[in-house]
Design a protein around this motif. Structure first.
Motif, PDB file in Angstrom:
ATOM      1  N   HIS A  31       0.816  -1.212   0.000  1.00 52.86           N
ATOM      2  CA  HIS A  31       0.000   0.000   0.000  1.00 52.86           C
ATOM      3  C   HIS A  31       0.853   1.266   0.000  1.00 52.86           C
ATOM      4  O   HIS A  31       0.326   2.365  -0.208  1.00 52.86           O
ATOM      5  CB  HIS A  31      -0.929  -0.003   1.212  1.00 52.86           C
ATOM      6  N   GLN A  32       2.148   1.106   0.235  1.00 55.84           N
ATOM      7  CA  GLN A  32       3.022   2.283   0.210  1.00 55.84           C
ATOM      8  C   GLN A  32       3.087   2.891  -1.191  1.00 55.84           C
ATOM      9  O   GLN A  32       3.093   4.111  -1.344  1.00 55.84           O
ATOM     10  CB  GLN A  32       4.421   1.902   0.693  1.00 55.84           C
ATOM     11  N   SER A  33       3.111   2.050  -2.218  1.00 52.65           N
ATOM     12  CA  SER A  33       3.178   2.564  -3.589  1.00 52.65           C
ATOM     13  C   SER A  33       1.897   3.303  -3.948  1.00 52.65           C
ATOM     14  O   SER A  33       1.920   4.300  -4.688  1.00 52.65           O
ATOM     15  CB  SER A  33       3.425   1.427  -4.565  1.00 52.65           C
ATOM     16  N   VAL A  80      -0.874   8.801  -4.609  1.00 53.10           N
ATOM     17  CA  VAL A  80      -1.799   9.825  -4.102  1.00 53.10           C
ATOM     18  C   VAL A  80      -1.064  11.145  -3.891  1.00 53.10           C
ATOM     19  O   VAL A  80      -1.550  12.219  -4.268  1.00 53.10           O
ATOM     20  CB  VAL A  80      -2.456   9.362  -2.784  1.00 53.10           C
ATOM     21  N   ILE A  81       0.126  11.062  -3.303  1.00 57.47           N
ATOM     22  CA  ILE A  81       0.892  12.277  -3.031  1.00 57.47           C
ATOM     23  C   ILE A  81       1.362  12.926  -4.326  1.00 57.47           C
ATOM     24  O   ILE A  81       1.309  14.156  -4.479  1.00 57.47           O
ATOM     25  CB  ILE A  81       2.093  11.944  -2.125  1.00 57.47           C
ATOM     26  N   PHE A 103      -6.972   9.415  -6.208  1.00 56.34           N
ATOM     27  CA  PHE A 103      -7.027   8.051  -5.681  1.00 56.34           C
ATOM     28  C   PHE A 103      -8.247   7.345  -6.267  1.00 56.34           C
ATOM     29  O   PHE A 103      -9.206   7.978  -6.728  1.00 56.34           O
ATOM     30  CB  PHE A 103      -7.087   8.049  -4.152  1.00 56.34           C
ATOM     31  N   LEU A 104      -8.209   6.024  -6.239  1.00 60.61           N
ATOM     32  CA  LEU A 104      -9.287   5.207  -6.779  1.00 60.61           C
ATOM     33  C   LEU A 104      -9.847   4.318  -5.670  1.00 60.61           C
ATOM     34  O   LEU A 104      -9.123   3.488  -5.107  1.00 60.61           O
ATOM     35  CB  LEU A 104      -8.770   4.338  -7.932  1.00 60.61           C
ATOM     36  N   LEU A 113       8.828   7.152  -1.098  1.00 55.08           N
ATOM     37  CA  LEU A 113       7.737   7.595  -0.226  1.00 55.08           C
ATOM     38  C   LEU A 113       8.292   8.368   0.965  1.00 55.08           C
ATOM     39  O   LEU A 113       7.716   9.385   1.391  1.00 55.08           O
ATOM     40  CB  LEU A 113       6.922   6.389   0.252  1.00 55.08           C
ATOM     41  N   TYR A 114       9.406   7.886   1.500  1.00 56.70           N
ATOM     42  CA  TYR A 114      10.048   8.582   2.622  1.00 56.70           C
ATOM     43  C   TYR A 114      10.363  10.033   2.262  1.00 56.70           C
ATOM     44  O   TYR A 114      10.069  10.959   3.024  1.00 56.70           O
ATOM     45  CB  TYR A 114      11.314   7.832   3.026  1.00 56.70           C
TER      46      TYR A 114
END
Length: 435
Positions: free
Chosen positions: A238-240, A245-246, A251-252, A287-288
């Protein structure tokens, strides 16, 4: 009778002091003049603390830094404004970094001062002024959060469990989005198979049991704030999706066909070392970097001892109001016991101890035995003659030896039983000659 906000004016100039007093009265304040640091200390010792303080940075008997330290120790965080000559600006800047509200150079712009005092003395402003704490590190963290609130960028809050990261997130939210939603979730508390649905929402029939469509947290946050606590616990798969989103601001929902806009500010928090998680391969590096645009560390309570009494009094007042109790106060010995504790549970532990003591204490004055009942501090009085100091020494020795016996010589465990730090226990053992 004037019932406006009270202001303590600390000024030894025979012209400026009375002039400020006169103007503040005309503006509806209740000013009180102290012509020296000593007079200010005496004024603070009697009655309720003022709503704000205006002080010359150089007084005949002490400087602004000494007075400000006394303010923090005696009444906690207040809006404090220092008056300074041009040659003292460096000292004024140090005081601002330590938590003072602002400084004014001579000649004083009284109109600006009055406007600032009005803003600082508003009911909500007084509570907000020390929302995170009075310690310099907390005032600095608050200042960074308020600056970050001006623009829509991700913020990462780091610090040990229980330090108040969600409180910091709510302060950031209140700074410019108070009228919008605040959606929060602890990523570690979401069952793995429900993470996507919880965050992104789902359409009817998307999976077994999805009898109706449900908006996720990204939608519920609207144009407000989405707070993801313990972000290091977000599963890798879910991180990807969060990264997209960022990056794309869309988002879907699960089972959906049309993407939706993500318009909230993202605030993440963790007690983990995310850089180490990246190195270990458990957290995406990209993501970080995306969530770590502005990082604000919330220090543990043991690193900001000046906040202990401030927060303890605030939590006690809250508990009395919430539980409908008669007024309660912390005894000097109770405050000393709080100051001696290492606070492994941080602010959360402090709140829990205060609330438990407020509810269970037999007296209206709360002492060490109410705050640390596990230490057995409410034993029988020590018999015998001698001075008070001698009796206290005998009682302290007996309690330390008893704790060491119960802990089978383990000093760390004995310190926990006594509700003090290992360092404090070691000092007491040395003073008492206990091997």
């Amino acid at each position: 009778m004037n019932d406006g906000p009270s202001v303590l004016v600390v000024e030894d100039d025979p012209v400026l002091g009375p002039a400020l007093m006169q103007r503040l009265r005309l503006e509806g304040f209740r000013p009180r003049l102290a012509a020296s640091g000593t007079a200010a200390v005496e004024a603070l010792a009697g009655g309720a603390p003022p709503h704000a303080v205006v002080s010359d940075i150089r007084l005949p008997d002490m400087d602004g830094e000494a007075l400000y330290r006394h303010l923090l120790d005696s009444v906690g965080a207040l809006p404090v404004y220092f008056i300074t000559a041009h040659g003292q600006v460096d000292q004024a800047v140090r005081l601002i970094k330590a938590g003072a509200r602002d400084y004014l150079t001579k000649p004083v712009d009284v109109d600006s001062l009055v406007a600032e005092l009005r803003k600082a003395c508003e009911p909500d402003a007084a509570a907000d002024a020390a929302a995170l704490g009075a310690a310099p590190a907390m005032r600095q963290a608050e200042a960074v959060l308020r600056k970050a609130a001006r623009v829509d960028i991700p913020v990462l809050l780091t610090g040990e469990t229980g330090v108040g990261k969600e409180v910091a997130a709510r302060l950031l939210h209140a700074a410019n989005r108070a009228d919008r939603p605040f959606a929060a979730v602890n990523c570690a508390a979401i069952p793995r198979d429900l993470v996507e649905s919880t965050l992104f929402g789902h359409e009817r029939g998307a999976f077994t049991g999805a009898v109706a469509s449900s908006p996720g947290l990204l939608a519920r946050a609207g144009t407000g704030t989405l707070f993801l606590d313990e972000i290091a616990e977000l599963p890798a798969e879910h991180q990807s999706k969060l990264l997209r989103v960022i990056q794309e601001r869309v988002f879907l929902p699960v089972g959906g066909r049309e993407e939706r806009r993500f318009e909230a500010r993202l605030v993440c928090a963790t007690h983990a070392d995310l850089a180490a998680c990246v190195a270990a391969g458990t957290f995406r590096e990209d993501l970080y970097f995306r969530i770590n645009v502005v990082e604000v560390r919330i220090p543990p309570l043991r690193e900001r001892p000046e906040d202990v009494s401030l927060l303890a009094r605030r939590f006690l007042d809250d508990a009395v109001a919430r539980f409908g109790l008669e007024s309660r106060a912390l005894s000097p010995a109770g405050l000393a016991a709080l100051a001696d504790h290492d606070w492994p549970g941080n602010v959360r532990e402090l709140r829990n101890r205060i609330e438990r003591a407020a509810v269970l204490a037999d007296e209206t004055v709360i002492g060490p035995a109410d705050l640390f009942p596990e230490a057995g501090l409410d034993g029988p009085p020590v018999a015998g003659t001698g001075t008070l100091d001698e009796a206290l020494t005998v009682a302290t020795r007996a309690k330390v030896e008893e704790a060491l016996r119960r802990a089978e010589g383990n000093r760390g465990q004995a310190a926990r039983l006594l509700g003090v730090s290992r360092t404090t226990l070691w000092k007491r053992m040395r003073e008492l000659g206990i091997g």
